[in-house]
Scaffold this motif. Structure first.
Motif, PDB file in Angstrom:
ATOM      1  N   SER A  69       0.852  -1.183   0.000  1.00 47.84           N
ATOM      2  CA  SER A  69       0.000   0.000   0.000  1.00 47.84           C
ATOM      3  C   SER A  69       0.888   1.234   0.000  1.00 47.84           C
ATOM      4  O   SER A  69       2.073   1.156   0.329  1.00 47.84           O
ATOM      5  CB  SER A  69      -0.945   0.008   1.206  1.00 47.84           C
ATOM      6  N   ILE A  70       0.310   2.367  -0.374  1.00 43.94           N
ATOM      7  CA  ILE A  70       1.091   3.589  -0.483  1.00 43.94           C
ATOM      8  C   ILE A  70       0.339   4.740   0.161  1.00 43.94           C
ATOM      9  O   ILE A  70      -0.889   4.809   0.077  1.00 43.94           O
ATOM     10  CB  ILE A  70       1.436   3.894  -1.960  1.00 43.94           C
ATOM     11  N   ASP A  71       1.075   5.603   0.832  1.00 44.74           N
ATOM     12  CA  ASP A  71       0.541   6.834   1.400  1.00 44.74           C
ATOM     13  C   ASP A  71       1.281   7.978   0.720  1.00 44.74           C
ATOM     14  O   ASP A  71       2.426   8.288   1.076  1.00 44.74           O
ATOM     15  CB  ASP A  71       0.760   6.859   2.917  1.00 44.74           C
ATOM     16  N   ASN A  72       0.652   8.581  -0.276  1.00 46.52           N
ATOM     17  CA  ASN A  72       1.327   9.617  -1.061  1.00 46.52           C
ATOM     18  C   ASN A  72       1.625  10.867  -0.229  1.00 46.52           C
ATOM     19  O   ASN A  72       2.597  11.565  -0.498  1.00 46.52           O
ATOM     20  CB  ASN A  72       0.482   9.986  -2.275  1.00 46.52           C
ATOM     21  N   ALA A  73       0.795  11.140   0.745  1.00 48.59           N
ATOM     22  CA  ALA A  73       1.025  12.318   1.583  1.00 48.59           C
ATOM     23  C   ALA A  73       2.333  12.196   2.357  1.00 48.59           C
ATOM     24  O   ALA A  73       2.984  13.191   2.664  1.00 48.59           O
ATOM     25  CB  ALA A  73      -0.138  12.515   2.535  1.00 48.59           C
ATOM     26  N   LYS A  74       2.708  10.957   2.664  1.00 48.98           N
ATOM     27  CA  LYS A  74       3.938  10.702   3.417  1.00 48.98           C
ATOM     28  C   LYS A  74       5.054  10.158   2.529  1.00 48.98           C
ATOM     29  O   LYS A  74       6.142   9.870   3.026  1.00 48.98           O
ATOM     30  CB  LYS A  74       3.664   9.714   4.551  1.00 48.98           C
ATOM     31  N   ASN A  75       4.786   9.994   1.243  1.00 51.97           N
ATOM     32  CA  ASN A  75       5.758   9.362   0.337  1.00 51.97           C
ATOM     33  C   ASN A  75       6.281   8.063   0.925  1.00 51.97           C
ATOM     34  O   ASN A  75       7.497   7.792   0.914  1.00 51.97           O
ATOM     35  CB  ASN A  75       6.915  10.330   0.036  1.00 51.97           C
ATOM     36  N   THR A  76       5.373   7.286   1.441  1.00 52.08           N
ATOM     37  CA  THR A  76       5.723   6.057   2.140  1.00 52.08           C
ATOM     38  C   THR A  76       4.947   4.886   1.558  1.00 52.08           C
ATOM     39  O   THR A  76       3.753   5.003   1.287  1.00 52.08           O
ATOM     40  CB  THR A  76       5.430   6.191   3.643  1.00 52.08           C
ATOM     41  N   VAL A  77       5.646   3.780   1.402  1.00 50.14           N
ATOM     42  CA  VAL A  77       5.018   2.547   0.953  1.00 50.14           C
ATOM     43  C   VAL A  77       5.177   1.507   2.047  1.00 50.14           C
ATOM     44  O   VAL A  77       6.170   1.513   2.777  1.00 50.14           O
ATOM     45  CB  VAL A  77       5.634   2.067  -0.384  1.00 50.14           C
ATOM     46  N   TYR A  78       4.176   0.664   2.167  1.00 51.28           N
ATOM     47  CA  TYR A  78       4.162  -0.363   3.195  1.00 51.28           C
ATOM     48  C   TYR A  78       4.053  -1.745   2.558  1.00 51.28           C
ATOM     49  O   TYR A  78       3.452  -1.894   1.489  1.00 51.28           O
ATOM     50  CB  TYR A  78       2.975  -0.160   4.136  1.00 51.28           C
ATOM     51  N   LEU A  79       4.612  -2.724   3.229  1.00 55.10           N
ATOM     52  CA  LEU A  79       4.440  -4.113   2.812  1.00 55.10           C
ATOM     53  C   LEU A  79       3.984  -4.901   4.028  1.00 55.10           C
ATOM     54  O   LEU A  79       4.760  -5.122   4.953  1.00 55.10           O
ATOM     55  CB  LEU A  79       5.738  -4.698   2.253  1.00 55.10           C
ATOM     56  N   GLN A  80       2.716  -5.261   4.026  1.00 60.92           N
ATOM     57  CA  GLN A  80       2.165  -6.080   5.099  1.00 60.92           C
ATOM     58  C   GLN A  80       2.369  -7.536   4.723  1.00 60.92           C
ATOM     59  O   GLN A  80       1.869  -7.993   3.693  1.00 60.92           O
ATOM     60  CB  GLN A  80       0.675  -5.789   5.288  1.00 60.92           C
ATOM     61  N   MET A  81       3.104  -8.247   5.545  1.00 57.84           N
ATOM     62  CA  MET A  81       3.442  -9.639   5.265  1.00 57.84           C
ATOM     63  C   MET A  81       2.772 -10.528   6.303  1.00 57.84           C
ATOM     64  O   MET A  81       3.079 -10.429   7.490  1.00 57.84           O
ATOM     65  CB  MET A  81       4.957  -9.828   5.292  1.00 57.84           C
ATOM     66  N   ASN A  82       1.861 -11.360   5.844  1.00 60.34           N
ATOM     67  CA  ASN A  82       1.145 -12.289   6.712  1.00 60.34           C
ATOM     68  C   ASN A  82       1.468 -13.716   6.315  1.00 60.34           C
ATOM     69  O   ASN A  82       1.937 -13.972   5.201  1.00 60.34           O
ATOM     70  CB  ASN A  82      -0.359 -12.055   6.604  1.00 60.34           C
ATOM     71  N   GLY A  83       1.202 -14.643   7.209  1.00 58.56           N
ATOM     72  CA  GLY A  83       1.455 -16.043   6.904  1.00 58.56           C
ATOM     73  C   GLY A  83       2.896 -16.306   6.514  1.00 58.56           C
ATOM     74  O   GLY A  83       3.173 -17.054   5.579  1.00 58.56           O
ATOM     75  N   LEU A  84       3.811 -15.696   7.246  1.00 61.32           N
ATOM     76  CA  LEU A  84       5.224 -15.792   6.874  1.00 61.32           C
ATOM     77  C   LEU A  84       5.726 -17.233   6.923  1.00 61.32           C
ATOM     78  O   LEU A  84       5.315 -18.024   7.781  1.00 61.32           O
ATOM     79  CB  LEU A  84       6.060 -14.904   7.778  1.00 61.32           C
ATOM     80  N   LYS A  85       6.615 -17.531   5.987  1.00 63.11           N
ATOM     81  CA  LYS A  85       7.224 -18.855   5.865  1.00 63.11           C
ATOM     82  C   LYS A  85       8.737 -18.715   5.969  1.00 63.11           C
ATOM     83  O   LYS A  85       9.286 -17.657   5.643  1.00 63.11           O
ATOM     84  CB  LYS A  85       6.862 -19.476   4.516  1.00 63.11           C
ATOM     85  N   PRO A  86       9.426 -19.761   6.383  1.00 64.00           N
ATOM     86  CA  PRO A  86      10.888 -19.677   6.457  1.00 64.00           C
ATOM     87  C   PRO A  86      11.520 -19.249   5.134  1.00 64.00           C
ATOM     88  O   PRO A  86      12.538 -18.547   5.138  1.00 64.00           O
ATOM     89  CB  PRO A  86      11.286 -21.105   6.849  1.00 64.00           C
ATOM     90  N   GLU A  87      10.915 -19.626   4.028  1.00 63.40           N
ATOM     91  CA  GLU A  87      11.466 -19.241   2.726  1.00 63.40           C
ATOM     92  C   GLU A  87      11.272 -17.767   2.399  1.00 63.40           C
ATOM     93  O   GLU A  87      11.784 -17.284   1.378  1.00 63.40           O
ATOM     94  CB  GLU A  87      10.878 -20.101   1.602  1.00 63.40           C
ATOM     95  N   ASP A  88      10.562 -17.051   3.230  1.00 58.80           N
ATOM     96  CA  ASP A  88      10.448 -15.597   3.070  1.00 58.80           C
ATOM     97  C   ASP A  88      11.653 -14.880   3.675  1.00 58.80           C
ATOM     98  O   ASP A  88      11.790 -13.664   3.528  1.00 58.80           O
ATOM     99  CB  ASP A  88       9.175 -15.071   3.728  1.00 58.80           C
ATOM    100  N   THR A  89      12.503 -15.623   4.349  1.00 61.60           N
ATOM    101  CA  THR A  89      13.701 -15.034   4.929  1.00 61.60           C
ATOM    102  C   THR A  89      14.580 -14.448   3.829  1.00 61.60           C
ATOM    103  O   THR A  89      14.940 -15.145   2.880  1.00 61.60           O
ATOM    104  CB  THR A  89      14.486 -16.083   5.730  1.00 61.60           C
ATOM    105  N   ALA A  90      14.896 -13.180   3.955  1.00 61.64           N
ATOM    106  CA  ALA A  90      15.667 -12.480   2.917  1.00 61.64           C
ATOM    107  C   ALA A  90      15.944 -11.064   3.390  1.00 61.64           C
ATOM    108  O   ALA A  90      15.394 -10.611   4.405  1.00 61.64           O
ATOM    109  CB  ALA A  90      14.890 -12.438   1.609  1.00 61.64           C
ATOM    110  N   VAL A  91      16.773 -10.374   2.645  1.00 59.64           N
ATOM    111  CA  VAL A  91      16.892  -8.929   2.811  1.00 59.64           C
ATOM    112  C   VAL A  91      15.875  -8.292   1.866  1.00 59.64           C
ATOM    113  O   VAL A  91      15.856  -8.600   0.665  1.00 59.64           O
ATOM    114  CB  VAL A  91      18.308  -8.430   2.488  1.00 59.64           C
ATOM    115  N   TYR A  92      15.044  -7.451   2.418  1.00 60.80           N
ATOM    116  CA  TYR A  92      14.008  -6.796   1.637  1.00 60.80           C
ATOM    117  C   TYR A  92      14.457  -5.374   1.303  1.00 60.80           C
ATOM    118  O   TYR A  92      14.808  -4.599   2.191  1.00 60.80           O
ATOM    119  CB  TYR A  92      12.693  -6.785   2.411  1.00 60.80           C
ATOM    120  N   TYR A  93      14.425  -5.076   0.022  1.00 57.18           N
ATOM    121  CA  TYR A  93      14.844  -3.768  -0.464  1.00 57.18           C
ATOM    122  C   TYR A  93      13.644  -3.014  -1.005  1.00 57.18           C
ATOM    123  O   TYR A  93      12.849  -3.550  -1.786  1.00 57.18           O
ATOM    124  CB  TYR A  93      15.865  -3.913  -1.585  1.00 57.18           C
ATOM    125  N   CYS A  94      13.554  -1.773  -0.616  1.00 53.72           N
ATOM    126  CA  CYS A  94      12.528  -0.892  -1.152  1.00 53.72           C
ATOM    127  C   CYS A  94      13.136  -0.072  -2.291  1.00 53.72           C
ATOM    128  O   CYS A  94      14.349   0.194  -2.307  1.00 53.72           O
ATOM    129  CB  CYS A  94      12.035   0.040  -0.048  1.00 53.72           C
TER     130      CYS A  94
END
Length: 113
Positions: A69-94
């Motif tokens: 999701s994005i909040d243009n007023a704040k120039n901010t983007v969000y990533l809501q991650m649910n149901g996490l799995k071990p294979e989601d382990t990583a470095v996340y880059y925006c």
């Protein structure tokens, strides 16, 4: 020039949730997009999700578990991650995508019991 700063990474248990945030600052002018990718050591960077400043989902690779999701007023983007799995382990880059792409430094997400 645009600066991108991520936050919100950390340790989560399998099945848990985390919310990543990414704030962009600088020469933010006109239509643009922001998104997330992730990388595991030894593997190529994988695009996860991208959303335009108009709210259009350009990339939604993990639909159903991850929501961008994005909040243009704040120039901010969000990533809501649910149901996490071990294979989601990583470095996340925006990234911010305007005339060129600007990357953040990355935030570590570890999914482990």
């Amino acid at each position: 020039q645009v600066t991108v700063v991520e936050s919100g990474g950390g340790l989560a248990q399998p099945g848990g949730s985390l919310r990543l945030s990414c704030a962009a600052s600088g020469d933010i002018i006109g239509p643009h997009a922001m998104g997330w990718s992730r990388q595991v050591p030894g593997k190529e960077r994988e695009l996860v999700a991208e959303i335009s400043s108009a709210g259009n989902l350009n990339i939604d690779a993990l639909k159903g578990r991850f929501t961008i999701s994005i909040d243009n007023a704040k120039n901010t983007v969000y990533l809501q991650m649910n149901g996490l799995k071990p294979e989601d382990t990583a470095v996340y880059y925006c990234y911010y995508l305007g005339a060129r792409r600007y990357w953040g430094q990355g935030t570590q997400v570890t999914v482990s019991s």
